[in-house]
Design a protein around this motif. Structure first.
Motif, PDB file in Angstrom:
ATOM      1  N   SER A  16     -11.009  16.361 -10.021  1.00 46.33           N
ATOM      2  CA  SER A  16     -10.959  14.936 -10.032  1.00 46.33           C
ATOM      3  C   SER A  16      -9.510  14.789  -9.651  1.00 46.33           C
ATOM      4  CB  SER A  16     -10.945  14.474 -11.343  1.00 46.33           C
ATOM      5  OG  SER A  16     -12.553  14.353 -11.856  1.00 46.33           O
ATOM      6  N   VAL A  17      -9.966  13.653  -8.505  1.00 52.49           N
ATOM      7  CA  VAL A  17      -8.716  12.829  -7.751  1.00 52.49           C
ATOM      8  C   VAL A  17      -8.783  11.839  -7.858  1.00 52.49           C
ATOM      9  CG1 VAL A  17      -8.439  12.632  -5.443  1.00 52.49           C
ATOM     10  CG2 VAL A  17      -8.960  14.743  -5.932  1.00 52.49           C
ATOM     11  N   VAL A  18      -7.623  11.684  -8.668  1.00 51.70           N
ATOM     12  CA  VAL A  18      -7.996   9.813  -9.080  1.00 51.70           C
ATOM     13  C   VAL A  18      -6.533   8.698  -7.874  1.00 51.70           C
ATOM     14  CG1 VAL A  18      -6.534   7.834 -11.278  1.00 51.70           C
ATOM     15  CG2 VAL A  18      -8.064  10.324 -11.035  1.00 51.70           C
ATOM     16  N   ILE A  19      -6.714   7.751  -7.263  1.00 51.20           N
ATOM     17  CA  ILE A  19      -6.897   7.398  -6.399  1.00 51.20           C
ATOM     18  C   ILE A  19      -6.651   5.878  -6.897  1.00 51.20           C
ATOM     19  CG2 ILE A  19      -6.073   6.989  -3.606  1.00 51.20           C
ATOM     20  CD1 ILE A  19      -8.286   9.042  -3.513  1.00 51.20           C
ATOM     21  N   PRO A  20      -5.759   5.480  -7.247  1.00 49.24           N
ATOM     22  CA  PRO A  20      -5.306   3.714  -7.594  1.00 49.24           C
ATOM     23  C   PRO A  20      -4.882   2.932  -6.045  1.00 49.24           C
ATOM     24  CG  PRO A  20      -3.603   4.569  -7.983  1.00 49.24           C
ATOM     25  CD  PRO A  20      -4.198   5.234  -7.701  1.00 49.24           C
ATOM     26  N   VAL A  21      -5.506   1.974  -5.765  1.00 50.50           N
ATOM     27  CA  VAL A  21      -5.718   1.090  -4.973  1.00 50.50           C
ATOM     28  C   VAL A  21      -5.462  -0.520  -4.883  1.00 50.50           C
ATOM     29  CG1 VAL A  21      -7.353   0.571  -2.691  1.00 50.50           C
ATOM     30  CG2 VAL A  21      -7.777   2.976  -3.697  1.00 50.50           C
ATOM     31  N   PHE A  22      -4.880  -0.726  -4.782  1.00 53.61           N
ATOM     32  CA  PHE A  22      -4.025  -2.192  -4.151  1.00 53.61           C
ATOM     33  C   PHE A  22      -3.914  -2.520  -2.931  1.00 53.61           C
ATOM     34  CE2 PHE A  22      -0.874  -4.869  -4.965  1.00 53.61           C
ATOM     35  CZ  PHE A  22      -1.344  -6.248  -5.544  1.00 53.61           C
ATOM     36  N   ASN A  23      -4.728  -3.461  -2.829  1.00 60.17           N
ATOM     37  CA  ASN A  23      -4.316  -4.379  -1.005  1.00 60.17           C
ATOM     38  C   ASN A  23      -4.232  -2.808  -0.020  1.00 60.17           C
ATOM     39  OD1 ASN A  23      -4.997  -6.701  -2.262  1.00 60.17           O
ATOM     40  ND2 ASN A  23      -3.060  -7.188  -2.269  1.00 60.17           N
ATOM     41  N   GLU A  24      -5.054  -2.192  -0.035  1.00 60.28           N
ATOM     42  CA  GLU A  24      -5.102  -1.177   1.172  1.00 60.28           C
ATOM     43  C   GLU A  24      -6.102  -0.692   1.890  1.00 60.28           C
ATOM     44  OE1 GLU A  24      -2.297   0.988   1.557  1.00 60.28           O
ATOM     45  OE2 GLU A  24      -1.722   0.559  -0.890  1.00 60.28           O
ATOM     46  N   GLY A  54      -6.723  -5.172  -8.465  1.00 66.53           N
ATOM     47  CA  GLY A  54      -6.883  -6.370  -8.790  1.00 66.53           C
ATOM     48  C   GLY A  54      -6.712  -6.334  -6.950  1.00 66.53           C
ATOM     49  N   SER A  55      -7.175  -5.556  -6.156  1.00 64.29           N
ATOM     50  CA  SER A  55      -7.075  -6.247  -4.850  1.00 64.29           C
ATOM     51  C   SER A  55      -7.772  -7.740  -4.176  1.00 64.29           C
ATOM     52  CB  SER A  55      -7.528  -5.054  -3.969  1.00 64.29           C
ATOM     53  OG  SER A  55      -7.137  -4.048  -4.196  1.00 64.29           O
ATOM     54  N   THR A  56      -7.081  -8.005  -3.470  1.00 57.58           N
ATOM     55  CA  THR A  56      -7.126  -9.269  -2.703  1.00 57.58           C
ATOM     56  C   THR A  56      -7.910  -9.965  -1.251  1.00 57.58           C
ATOM     57  OG1 THR A  56      -5.158  -9.912  -2.334  1.00 57.58           O
ATOM     58  CG2 THR A  56      -6.020 -10.648  -4.169  1.00 57.58           C
ATOM     59  N   ASP A  57      -8.046  -8.039  -0.902  1.00 60.57           N
ATOM     60  CA  ASP A  57      -8.399  -8.001   0.938  1.00 60.57           C
ATOM     61  C   ASP A  57      -9.660  -7.194   0.611  1.00 60.57           C
ATOM     62  OD1 ASP A  57      -7.549  -5.623  -0.330  1.00 60.57           O
ATOM     63  OD2 ASP A  57      -6.489  -5.402   1.156  1.00 60.57           O
ATOM     64  N   ARG A  58      -9.672  -6.693   1.897  1.00 59.96           N
ATOM     65  CA  ARG A  58     -11.433  -5.907   1.514  1.00 59.96           C
ATOM     66  C   ARG A  58     -11.200  -5.019   0.776  1.00 59.96           C
ATOM     67  NH1 ARG A  58     -13.242  -4.944   6.566  1.00 59.96           N
ATOM     68  NH2 ARG A  58     -15.565  -5.058   5.566  1.00 59.96           N
ATOM     69  N   ASP A 105      -1.982   8.867  -4.079  1.00 54.41           N
ATOM     70  CA  ASP A 105      -1.054   7.216  -3.593  1.00 54.41           C
ATOM     71  C   ASP A 105      -2.334   6.670  -2.126  1.00 54.41           C
ATOM     72  OD1 ASP A 105       0.283   6.871  -5.306  1.00 54.41           O
ATOM     73  OD2 ASP A 105       1.753   6.708  -3.843  1.00 54.41           O
ATOM     74  N   ALA A 106      -2.997   5.767  -2.478  1.00 50.95           N
ATOM     75  CA  ALA A 106      -3.356   5.872  -1.068  1.00 50.95           C
ATOM     76  C   ALA A 106      -3.197   5.573  -0.125  1.00 50.95           C
ATOM     77  CB  ALA A 106      -4.946   4.466  -1.527  1.00 50.95           C
ATOM     78  N   ASP A 107      -2.293   5.639   0.122  1.00 47.91           N
ATOM     79  CA  ASP A 107      -1.078   5.187   1.667  1.00 47.91           C
ATOM     80  C   ASP A 107      -0.870   6.416   2.967  1.00 47.91           C
ATOM     81  OD1 ASP A 107       0.577   6.336   0.143  1.00 47.91           O
ATOM     82  OD2 ASP A 107       1.984   4.460  -0.002  1.00 47.91           O
ATOM     83  N   LEU A 108      -1.430   7.567   2.266  1.00 45.97           N
ATOM     84  CA  LEU A 108      -1.551   8.269   3.270  1.00 45.97           C
ATOM     85  C   LEU A 108       0.138   9.105   3.421  1.00 45.97           C
ATOM     86  CD1 LEU A 108      -4.133   7.961   5.767  1.00 45.97           C
ATOM     87  CD2 LEU A 108      -4.220   9.821   3.787  1.00 45.97           C
TER      88      LEU A 108
END
Length: 326
Positions: A16-24, A54-58, A105-108
């Motif tokens: 399992s790979v868990v990736i938090p995403v916030f406005n990415e 809680g992202s506010t972008d797409r 992390d989602a930022d690579l």
């Protein structure tokens, strides 16, 4: 919110790979393009659990599209607000099914291609795989601050993590289950993993420039994170102030005795007033800092006793598994 599968679900994932995403939004397409091929190359069942914090972008729209493209390997958890990176990872941990769980992390900045190294160490029998970033690409002040906080944290808490800021880490099923049973409101998950591990290991991994956008961790948030780490895993700061208070009290008694003897021998004196002011201001500063430190611990107790949910889930997008009701 669950999507109905059109074909039989894939086997229970081993990874399992868990990736938090916030406005990415700007990072996700490149992440998808590299993450799934890297995991496909491991030749074992896996799942990617994206937790939108809680992202506010797409970002959510892109995650939905990815689920539609790879429904067997993709799960999306949408939180009802911004609860912080570690709470987002907790939400992923509580839904992860793999026997080995990797956070990314989602930022690579940590390449997904490095996940294979962590899986190899797990196959060797290690239950916790920490990582050390090689040739960090962060700005200089972040590197210096991270190095200083690593040294302070290790001395205070006794938890050894060479690079506490790297979130590319691997946890065995037992450690994830133990973390899920932990009820702390504020905590530092890599430190919990290290604390619960029986056969930990640290390995070097590559570190790259952020794909796009800016870091979500300001200096203030980094300081708050380190406060959580030090106060959540040690009483040493309070003990140091207790011992310091005893020492200062003894020195104050000696100083008063000295001033009393000096007055008897030399009579009233005007000199030394500014020295006394300086000493008083120093002691007041120490007392105020100690009160603030005590407030940090009391604040964490306050958050804990309120017993509010650590996060709220708005929706889960995943494939319907066999045996589950529609």
């Amino acid at each position: 919110m669950s999507a109905r599968p059109h074909i039989a679900p894939s086997p229970t994932p081993r990874l399992s790979v868990v990736i938090p995403v916030f406005n990415e939004e700007s990072c996700l397409p490149a992440l998808f393009a590299r993450l799934y091929p890297a995991l496909d190359a491991l030749h074992r069942p896996y799942e990617c659990i994206f937790v939108d914090d809680g992202s506010t972008d797409r970002s959510v729209a892109l995650l939905r599209q990815m689920f539609q493209h790879r429904p067997h390997e993709t799960r999306v958890v949408i939180l009802r607000g911004n609860f912080g990176q570690h709470q987002a990872i907790r939400a992923g941990f509580e839904r992860a099914r793999g026997e080995f769980v990797v956070t990314l992390d989602a930022d690579l900045q940590n390449p997904p291609e490095e996940i294979g190294q962590l899986v190899a160490r797990f196959d060797e029998g290690h239950d916790y795989v920490g990582t050390i970033r090689e040739q960090r690409r962060d700005v200089w002040w972040r590197r210096k601050a991270s190095s200083a906080m690593n040294a302070v944290r290790e001395r205070i808490s006794g938890i050894r993590m060479t690079d506490q800021g790297c979130m590319l880490r691997g946890y065995s099923r037992d450690i994830v289950d133990t973390i899920n049973r932990s009820r702390e409101i504020t905590t530092f998950l890599p430190a919990l993993g290290s604390l619960y591990a029986l056969r930990p290991i640290e390995i070097p991994v590559r570190h790259e420039q952020r794909e796009s956008g800016t870091s979500k961790y300001s200096m203030y948030r980094l300081i708050r994170l380190n406060f959580d780490l030090m106060t959540g895993f040690s009483l040493v700061p309070l003990q140091l102030f207790s011992m310091g208070g005893i020492v200062i009290s003894l020195l104050s008694v000696l100083f008063v005795v000295y001033l009393g003897v000096r007055r008897l021998l030399l009579g009233p004196e005007v000199g030394g007033v500014f020295t006394l002011f300086a000493i008083v201001f120093l002691l007041i500063g120490i007392v105020l800092f100690g009160i603030g430190l005590l407030g940090e611990y009391i604040g964490r107790i306050y958050l804990q006793v309120r017993d509010r949910p650590r996060y709220l889930v708005d929706a889960v997008i995943e494939e319907q598994r066999q045996g589950e009701s529609s």
